[in-house]
Write a protein that holds these residues in place. Structure first.
Motif, mmCIF file in Angstrom:
data_model
loop_
_atom_site.group_PDB
_atom_site.id
_atom_site.type_symbol
_atom_site.label_atom_id
_atom_site.label_comp_id
_atom_site.label_asym_id
_atom_site.label_seq_id
_atom_site.Cartn_x
_atom_site.Cartn_y
_atom_site.Cartn_z
ATOM 1 N N ALA A 23 0.936 -1.026 -0.008
ATOM 2 C CA ALA A 23 0.001 -0.108 0.162
ATOM 3 C C ALA A 23 0.733 1.156 -0.103
ATOM 4 C CB ALA A 23 -0.834 0.060 1.089
ATOM 5 N N ALA A 24 1.797 0.959 0.925
ATOM 6 C CA ALA A 24 2.868 2.482 0.986
ATOM 7 C C ALA A 24 3.564 2.579 -0.497
ATOM 8 C CB ALA A 24 3.865 2.098 2.205
ATOM 9 N N ALA A 47 -0.368 7.177 3.394
ATOM 10 C CA ALA A 47 0.348 5.914 3.248
ATOM 11 C C ALA A 47 0.452 5.401 4.763
ATOM 12 C CB ALA A 47 1.617 6.036 2.726
ATOM 13 N N ASP A 48 0.856 6.066 5.892
ATOM 14 C CA ASP A 48 0.855 5.875 7.213
ATOM 15 C C ASP A 48 -0.546 5.262 7.519
ATOM 16 O OD1 ASP A 48 3.651 7.148 8.795
ATOM 17 O OD2 ASP A 48 2.872 8.504 7.012
ATOM 18 N N LEU A 49 -1.537 5.834 7.297
ATOM 19 C CA LEU A 49 -2.861 5.589 7.588
ATOM 20 C C LEU A 49 -3.182 4.135 6.826
ATOM 21 C CD1 LEU A 49 -4.448 9.312 7.843
ATOM 22 C CD2 LEU A 49 -3.335 7.707 9.847
ATOM 23 N N GLU A 50 -3.182 4.465 5.784
ATOM 24 C CA GLU A 50 -3.610 3.185 4.845
ATOM 25 C C GLU A 50 -2.885 1.805 5.277
ATOM 26 O OE1 GLU A 50 -4.003 1.923 0.157
ATOM 27 O OE2 GLU A 50 -4.291 3.921 0.801
ATOM 28 N N ALA A 51 -1.505 1.893 5.523
ATOM 29 C CA ALA A 51 -0.807 0.794 5.709
ATOM 30 C C ALA A 51 -1.114 0.392 7.273
ATOM 31 C CB ALA A 51 0.787 1.311 5.898
ATOM 32 N N SER A 70 0.027 1.221 18.333
ATOM 33 C CA SER A 70 0.357 1.291 16.937
ATOM 34 C C SER A 70 0.727 2.984 16.753
ATOM 35 C CB SER A 70 -0.920 1.083 15.981
ATOM 36 O OG SER A 70 -0.362 1.255 14.598
ATOM 37 N N GLU A 71 1.860 3.165 16.009
ATOM 38 C CA GLU A 71 2.352 4.374 15.794
ATOM 39 C C GLU A 71 1.341 5.528 15.655
ATOM 40 O OE1 GLU A 71 5.542 7.108 14.953
ATOM 41 O OE2 GLU A 71 5.493 5.108 15.844
ATOM 42 N N GLU A 72 0.257 5.627 14.897
ATOM 43 C CA GLU A 72 -0.648 6.412 14.428
ATOM 44 C C GLU A 72 -1.882 6.568 15.374
ATOM 45 O OE1 GLU A 72 0.746 8.677 13.010
ATOM 46 O OE2 GLU A 72 2.411 7.439 11.735
ATOM 47 N N SER A 73 -2.344 5.236 15.572
ATOM 48 C CA SER A 73 -3.888 5.135 16.441
ATOM 49 C C SER A 73 -3.669 4.819 17.830
ATOM 50 C CB SER A 73 -4.832 4.082 15.480
ATOM 51 O OG SER A 73 -3.805 2.928 15.798
ATOM 52 N N TRP A 84 1.019 -6.273 20.665
ATOM 53 C CA TRP A 84 1.650 -5.865 19.343
ATOM 54 C C TRP A 84 2.135 -4.582 19.575
ATOM 55 C CZ3 TRP A 84 2.764 -9.288 15.539
ATOM 56 C CH2 TRP A 84 1.758 -10.550 15.561
ATOM 57 N N LEU A 85 3.237 -4.367 18.982
ATOM 58 C CA LEU A 85 3.829 -2.934 18.527
ATOM 59 C C LEU A 85 3.930 -2.804 17.184
ATOM 60 C CD1 LEU A 85 6.696 -2.712 21.341
ATOM 61 C CD2 LEU A 85 4.167 -1.826 21.443
ATOM 62 N N VAL A 86 3.310 -1.575 16.610
ATOM 63 C CA VAL A 86 3.204 -1.600 15.211
ATOM 64 C C VAL A 86 3.451 -0.123 14.759
ATOM 65 C CG1 VAL A 86 1.412 -1.590 13.109
ATOM 66 C CG2 VAL A 86 1.120 -2.879 15.313
ATOM 67 N N ASP A 87 4.681 -0.127 13.715
ATOM 68 C CA ASP A 87 5.039 0.888 13.210
ATOM 69 C C ASP A 87 4.745 0.526 11.391
ATOM 70 O OD1 ASP A 87 5.941 3.091 11.799
ATOM 71 O OD2 ASP A 87 7.830 3.384 13.054
ATOM 72 N N PRO A 88 3.610 1.289 11.210
ATOM 73 C CA PRO A 88 2.940 0.839 9.900
ATOM 74 C C PRO A 88 4.077 1.367 8.490
ATOM 75 C CG PRO A 88 1.564 2.398 10.472
ATOM 76 C CD PRO A 88 2.660 2.059 11.801
#
Length: 273
Positions: A23-24, A47-51, A70-73, A84-88
């Motif tokens: 996606a990115a 791209a951050d948000l879609e990924a 997660s990084e954004e949410s 879970w730790l997520v950096d999309p």
């Protein structure tokens, strides 16, 4: 039970990382919106948000009882043994300026200890997997750390947190290391820097107070490849720490890098509150 969960988590994480990366990459080539995320000037792209959405959809579907940061949410789910730790999109600033140095990071934590790390180097189509106690791999091939030639001409990676951007101690230490090595790299994509260390293309990493959703996949990767990871005082780093100050390198480089960092800190010692 734990090993069964980790085995399934690996499959899901790899699939989610590849989907997020695709996606990115599509947006990277076709165009995207970008804005400043906060006062520090850090950026956020679509791209951050879609990924991120691609990853969270898969994790929540397969592991509805796992907590996610997660990084954004931010945080979601109920606190328990699994996190879970997520950096999309690790390397958003690179992405935003058209530099194809970015990736995806997922880490599974069990009772405060990283047990699985998946890093996807999107532009290079390289999947890195680290399993606690079971090794580190790049596209299925085992990684084993090796000390490179020319020990007096080290190439190191430098990682620092956004919150220390104007910290004079960080700047002084960074300049001291630069003056005493061949090169000090800053990729703006920490997980890819950890991957470079795991495959022995750099000699070590110095991390100055940079804890985040992209950290523990990289630490697990280099540990499982054979690196030592120590605090600035030389004690082993384990578990998690909201304010880490770390050195990671092949075992035979540890004393030299500790001396290098500690000499720099003596010029302006860390002040802990």
């Amino acid at each position: 039970m734990e090993q069964n969960v980790v085995a399934l988590a690996e499959q899901v994480a790899v699939e989610a990382a590849r989907e997020a990366g695709a996606a990115a990459l599509r947006l990277f080539h076709s165009g995207f919106t970008v804005r400043e995320k906060d006062a520090s000037g850090d950026l956020l792209t679509e791209a951050d948000l879609e990924a991120e959405q691609a990853i969270l959809t898969q994790l929540r579907s397969v592991f509805p009882d796992h907590q996610i940061r997660s990084e954004e949410s931010g945080w979601s789910g109920v606190k328990g043994d699994w996190l879970w730790l997520v950096d999309p999109l690790d390397g958003t600033n690179n992405f935003a300026i058209g530099l194809p140095v970015f990736g995806v990071s997922l880490t599974l934590i069990y009772r405060n200890e990283p047990v699985l790390g998946v890093i996807y180097d999107t532009a290079q189509d390289q999947v890195y997997i680290a399993r606690k106690g079971q090794g580190a791999f790049r596209n299925g091939k085992a990684l084993h750390i090796e000390a490179r030639l020319n020990p007096g001409k080290l190439t190191l990676g430098w990682i620092q947190g956004h919150q220390v951007q104007h910290d004079p101690r960080a700047g002084l230490l960074r300049r001291h290391i630069e003056a005493n090595t061949k090169r000090l790299m800053r990729l703006w994509a920490p997980t890819l820097q950890w991957a470079m260390l795991a495959r022995s293309t750099i000699d070590g990493v110095v991390l100055y107070n940079s804890e985040g959703d992209d950290l523990y996949s990289g630490l697990l990767l280099v540990k499982e490849a054979g690196c030592v990871v120590v605090n600035f005082d030389g004690t082993p780093f384990t578990g998690m720490n909201p304010e880490p100050f770390l050195i990671a390198c092949p075992p035979e480089r540890k004393e030299a890098l500790l001396q290098l960092v500690q000499a720099g800190l003596e010029l302006h010692p860390l002040q802990r509150t």
